[in-house]
Design an enzyme around this catalytic site. Sequence first.
Site, short mmCIF file in Angstrom:
data_model
loop_
_atom_site.label_atom_id
_atom_site.label_comp_id
_atom_site.label_asym_id
_atom_site.label_seq_id
_atom_site.Cartn_x
_atom_site.Cartn_y
_atom_site.Cartn_z
N ARG A 111 0.83 -1.21 0.00
CA ARG A 111 0.00 0.00 0.00
C ARG A 111 0.87 1.26 0.00
O ARG A 111 0.53 2.25 -0.64
CB ARG A 111 -0.97 0.00 1.19
CG ARG A 111 -2.04 -1.04 1.07
CD ARG A 111 -2.91 -0.78 -0.16
NE ARG A 111 -3.82 -1.90 -0.34
CZ ARG A 111 -4.19 -2.36 -1.51
NH1 ARG A 111 -3.76 -1.83 -2.62
NH2 ARG A 111 -5.03 -3.36 -1.60
N GLU A 133 2.04 1.54 -3.45
CA GLU A 133 0.95 2.07 -4.27
C GLU A 133 0.82 3.59 -4.10
O GLU A 133 0.65 4.32 -5.08
CB GLU A 133 -0.36 1.38 -3.88
CG GLU A 133 -1.57 1.85 -4.66
CD GLU A 133 -2.85 1.19 -4.17
OE1 GLU A 133 -2.97 0.94 -2.95
OE2 GLU A 133 -3.72 0.95 -5.01
N SER A 189 16.14 14.15 3.47
CA SER A 189 16.98 13.15 4.13
C SER A 189 16.15 12.04 4.77
O SER A 189 15.13 12.30 5.40
CB SER A 189 17.83 13.82 5.21
OG SER A 189 18.56 12.86 5.93
#
Length: 156
Positions: free
Chosen positions: A96, A99, A122
Amino acid sequence: MIHAQFDPTARQNLAIAAVDAKTRKDLSWQQIADVTGLSVAFVTAAVLGQHPLPRPAAEAVSTLLGLDDDAALLLQTIPTRGSIPGTVPTDPTIYRFHEMLQVYGTTLKALVHEQFGDGIISAINFTLDVKKVADPDGGERAVITLNGKYLPTKPF
């Protein structure tokens, strides 16, 4: 009628033309979003080929950027999402996040560079926070905060 794209090429080419027009007109993503009444993150993702825009928003963006009627129509189509190539994780939670980055990765990059310039966020000088909050529509929501120090690119 709602239409969907099954080949990302058309939306990728439109994204290239739109970013070129944005640059030539010296517009910010916020200025583009302002003509739509939608959020800057959603509009940026849509212009970069990750979401469809409603017809009025697509027409407003196309007009602002000086794009043609075909571009306005294409901005309304449901794209083949995914802007970052590579292998797909198998763990459902990690997938997820993968995604989310597929859909919003180029949007995050565009907004970070527009606000900070050329550089990186960073992952060493970095904090991460996850909170569970109530969803007004019922259930729960996850609020994830990524807080990284901005490191500008230095010419040498």
